[in-house]
Design an enzyme around this catalytic site. Structure first.
Site, PDB file in Angstrom:
ATOM      1  N   LYS A 178       1.089   4.761   6.792  1.00 46.01           N
ATOM      2  CA  LYS A 178       0.533   5.617   5.746  1.00 46.01           C
ATOM      3  C   LYS A 178       1.246   6.961   5.757  1.00 46.01           C
ATOM      4  CE  LYS A 178      -2.711   2.536   4.901  1.00 46.01           C
ATOM      5  NZ  LYS A 178      -2.634   1.700   3.670  1.00 46.01           N
ATOM      6  N   SER A 228       0.802  -1.224   0.000  1.00 51.30           N
ATOM      7  CA  SER A 228       0.000   0.000   0.000  1.00 51.30           C
ATOM      8  C   SER A 228       0.838   1.280   0.000  1.00 51.30           C
ATOM      9  CB  SER A 228      -0.936   0.015   1.208  1.00 51.30           C
ATOM     10  OG  SER A 228      -0.210   0.166   2.413  1.00 51.30           O
TER      11      SER A 228
END
Length: 257
Positions: free
Chosen positions: A142, A71
């Site tokens: 993230k 991701s």
């Protein structure tokens, strides 16, 4: 009647006579066995002390973190081991736009798991804190795209991201990805963060939790630390490259220079 307790004497008949060749050999063997046992105890104690030291170091200073998914590609790849700086936000500093951070998504990205086994969670947490196992299902990595007070909009006429009206040139995105296939226009509440992955088409991030309690916002206090270094594989060892994508963004209400 003699009531004095009798003290059994040790039977030395099985031991070689002192001073004999057999006796000398027996003493040497017994000494070697004792030495091996002492060496093993020292190794065990040293190992336990070293492990305890590493756990304390990873708990308060720098924690290894195994990247389990794609991701955050190309910035972070599957199998990378990064070093998370836990002191980055300990002394009044807060996450900034562009920072790559590890955080606990409990209550924002995942629900509270009331049925979790505490013993299993403790063992897995210890292994993960040493970078020997995948992180817990509640841990995420993230990029911070919006901080408290920011208005984050996607997508503008050019298909890009805007923060507080300023276009953001996201050069760190995975080749071929767009800023987002799903449009959004949000204002980040104070004390929270808006998080996105660099591989947008494969990242489950704040966008996927707009309809959840909290609206996909991650509380600042849930941030574990900032990813500052790559520790593995050898070819990628070094500091994480900084981005200047948000240099032109100002807090709402401030003029742009």
């Amino acid at each position: 009647m003699d009531t004095q307790a009798e003290h059994p004497e040790r039977d030395h008949s099985s031991e070689p006579p002192a001073g004999s060749e057999e006796g000398s050999r027996f003493s040497r063997v017994r000494g070697a066995v004792a030495s091996v046992r002492s060496w093993r105890r020292r190794i065990l104690l040293t190992g336990m002390a070293g492990t305890a030291g590493l756990l304390l170091f990873s708990a308060f200073v720098v924690q290894p973190f195994l990247i389990p998914s794609g991701s955050m590609e190309p910035t972070l790849r599957v199998g990378d081991r990064v070093l998370v700086n836990k002191l980055a936000y300990r002394f009044g500093a807060e996450p900034q736009r562009g920072d790559v951070v590890v955080f606990d998504g409990t209550g924002s990205f995942v629900r509270e798991d009331l049925d979790a086994n505490p013993v299993t969670a403790l063992a897995r947490g210890a292994a993960a804190s040493l970078g020997l196992a995948e992180p817990a299902d509640t841990d995420f990595v993230k990029r911070v795209v919006g901080v408290g007070g920011d208005r984050v909009v996607c997508c503008d006429a050019r298909g890009g991201l805007r923060v507080n009206g300023v276009p953001v040139d996201e050069t760190y995105l995975h080749p071929g990805d767009t800023a987002s296939e799903a449009p959004f226009d949000i204002v980040v509440p104070q004390g929270t963060l808006w998080m996105l992955g660099d591989h947008r088409s494969r990242s489950s991030d704040s966008r996927d939790h707009l309809g959840s309690p909290g609206g996909g916002m991650v509380p600042v206090e849930r941030v574990t630390g900032r990813v500052d270094w790559l520790g593995w594989p050898p070819a990628r060892i070094g500091g994480l490259a900084e981005t200047g994508a948000f240099d032109g963004v100002r807090a709402p209400g401030r003029a742009h220079g």
